[in-house]
Design an enzyme around this catalytic site. Structure first.
Site, short mmCIF file in Angstrom:
data_model
loop_
_atom_site.label_atom_id
_atom_site.label_comp_id
_atom_site.label_asym_id
_atom_site.label_seq_id
_atom_site.Cartn_x
_atom_site.Cartn_y
_atom_site.Cartn_z
N TYR A 123 44.64 13.09 -6.84
CA TYR A 123 43.68 13.86 -6.01
C TYR A 123 43.16 13.01 -4.86
CZ TYR A 123 39.21 15.99 -4.66
OH TYR A 123 38.16 16.49 -3.94
N LYS A 127 43.79 13.49 -0.78
CA LYS A 127 42.68 13.70 0.18
C LYS A 127 42.72 12.62 1.28
CE LYS A 127 39.64 16.53 -0.32
NZ LYS A 127 39.50 17.94 0.13
N1 LIG Z 1 33.39 20.05 -6.30
C1 LIG Z 1 33.12 18.76 -6.12
O1 LIG Z 1 32.47 18.11 -6.96
C2 LIG Z 1 33.57 18.06 -4.85
C3 LIG Z 1 33.16 16.74 -4.62
C4 LIG Z 1 33.53 16.11 -3.42
C5 LIG Z 1 34.29 16.80 -2.50
N2 LIG Z 1 34.70 18.07 -2.76
C6 LIG Z 1 35.50 18.79 -1.75
O2 LIG Z 1 34.68 19.84 -1.27
C7 LIG Z 1 35.48 20.93 -0.85
C8 LIG Z 1 34.90 22.23 -1.39
O3 LIG Z 1 34.81 22.18 -2.80
P1 LIG Z 1 34.05 23.30 -3.65
O4 LIG Z 1 33.25 22.58 -4.66
O5 LIG Z 1 33.40 24.29 -2.74
O6 LIG Z 1 35.30 23.95 -4.40
P2 LIG Z 1 35.81 25.46 -4.60
O7 LIG Z 1 34.70 26.39 -4.92
O8 LIG Z 1 36.94 25.37 -5.60
O9 LIG Z 1 36.36 25.82 -3.16
C9 LIG Z 1 37.66 25.55 -2.75
C10 LIG Z 1 38.25 26.82 -2.20
O10 LIG Z 1 39.58 26.56 -1.74
C11 LIG Z 1 40.36 27.68 -2.05
N3 LIG Z 1 41.77 27.32 -2.02
C12 LIG Z 1 42.48 26.60 -2.93
N4 LIG Z 1 43.76 26.51 -2.53
C13 LIG Z 1 43.85 27.19 -1.37
C14 LIG Z 1 44.91 27.47 -0.47
N5 LIG Z 1 46.16 27.03 -0.70
N6 LIG Z 1 44.67 28.22 0.64
C15 LIG Z 1 43.40 28.66 0.89
N7 LIG Z 1 42.36 28.44 0.09
C16 LIG Z 1 42.59 27.72 -1.04
C17 LIG Z 1 39.88 28.11 -3.41
O11 LIG Z 1 40.24 29.45 -3.68
P3 LIG Z 1 40.87 29.86 -5.12
O12 LIG Z 1 39.96 29.28 -6.16
O13 LIG Z 1 40.88 31.34 -5.06
O14 LIG Z 1 42.23 29.24 -5.16
C18 LIG Z 1 38.37 27.94 -3.24
O15 LIG Z 1 37.80 29.12 -2.73
C19 LIG Z 1 36.91 20.58 -1.26
O16 LIG Z 1 37.58 20.07 -0.13
C20 LIG Z 1 36.75 19.46 -2.27
O17 LIG Z 1 37.88 18.58 -2.24
C21 LIG Z 1 34.34 18.72 -3.90
#
Ligand SMILES: NC(=O)c1ccc[n+]([C@@H]2O[C@H](COP(=O)([O-])OP(=O)(O)OC[C@H]3O[C@@H](n4cnc5c(N)ncnc54)[C@H](OP(=O)(O)O)[C@@H]3O)[C@@H](O)[C@H]2O)c1
Length: 285
Positions: A123, A127
């Protein structure tokens, strides 16, 4: 500013859509636009002609990425290469969300935006590759690294968030062990969304570390959730080694929010304050 939000309906995207509601924002969920479909992305962005594109789309289930490395690199890296090239062509600013997991956690002081990534997991590596493509192909970019996200919508890619998982497990009555040797800053996606809007409005460029203030282990974080809610589960600390997750995670991934200061932007709230606000907004207290 005309804005397109990719990964619409996700945890952070839901708060961004609300925070940016004064701007003309089109949120495109995965079901409407797959960022891995290069032609669809190009067509959608060329027809909408946004000033700003915010990419929250990611495959970020850290353990599953170890086995599904091809999917991880397609969504988190190669899709960013295409997106960056299209944004450069249409002269849009590309805002991309990245992670503290780009670092190994061997450092014992907060990571600044100048520290070099050295990821431990698939992962994290995917990134870092995504960040590289964005920096290389799109001059007008903002890369936001954050950590431990939780928000009212819950992360669709992880089936919820840590706070809701801890509450559910505490109420199950089963003994609960949480790792005490990984230190980070839990971050409320509403607070993060507000700061991302400020960085865009201030014309920021480059990498920004944006997290709630203060640090804790996942065990301390869980303890604070239980304290706020008056829950008394059978609960204790464990180690990363004993927990035995598939992917390696940084022992210390605290991000210094140095560049926010340089734009004159106020730091985010302390993490316990942000957590209390979330628990209230979510109706837990
Ligand atoms: N969650 C954490 O703790 C965390 C920490 C640090 C950084 N981040 C980063 O923050 C960002 C947002 O995370 P979040 O917590 O908001 O996660 P999230 O709710 O899972 O949001 C990610 C979104 O991306 C969509 N997605 C996945 N594959 C896709 C594709 N091929 N095309 C278009 N959309 C797609 C998902 O839709 P589906 O579910 O319908 O596939 C989901 O709506 C990400 O970049 C993540 O790497 C997250």
């Amino acid at each position: 500013m005309k804005t397109v939000l990719l990964g619409g309906g996700g945890q952070l995207a839901t708060d961004l859509e609300q925070v940016l509601s004064d701007w003309p924002v089109t949120a495109l969920p995965h079901s409407e636009l797959d960022v891995c479909n290069f032609d669809d992305v190009k067509r959608a962005l060329e027809s909408k002609k946004p000033d700003v594109v915010i990419n929250t789309a990611a495959f970020h289930h850290v353990d599953n990425c170890e086995d599904q490395w091809e999917r991880a690199f397609n969504v988190n890296a190669f899709a960013c290469q295409n997106l960056a090239a299209v944004c450069a062509d249409i002269d849009a600013t590309l805002v991309h969300i990245s992670t503290d997991y780009v670092f190994s956690g061997t450092q014992s002081k907060p990571y600044s935006e100048l520290d070099l990534p050295d990821p431990l997991s698939v992962y994290g590596a995917s990134k870092v590759a995504g960040e590289f493509f964005i920096k290389t192909y799109c001059p007008k970019h903002i890369i936001v690294r954050s950590s431990g996200l939780y928000g009212l919508a819950g992360a669709s890619g992880k089936g919820g968030n840590f706070v809701e998982t801890m509450i559910r497990l505490a109420k199950s009555g089963n003994p609960l062990h949480v790792v005490d040797d990984q230190i980070m800053a839990p971050t409320n996606t509403n607070d993060l969304a507000l700061k991302i809007a400020e960085v865009i409005a201030a014309g920021g460029r480059g990498i920004f570390h944006i997290t709630n203030q203060g640090i804790c282990s996942w065990y301390e974080y869980a303890g604070q959730i239980f304290d706020f809610l008056g829950l008394t589960p059978d609960f204790g600390p464990t180690t990363t080694e004993a927990y035995g997750a598939k992917a390696a995670r940084p022992a210390y991934s605290v991000l210094a929010n140095t560049r926010l200061e340089s734009l004159g932007i106020e730091p985010l709230a302390e993490w316990p304050d942000a957590l209390r606000r979330y628990l209230t907004d979510k109706g837990h207290m």
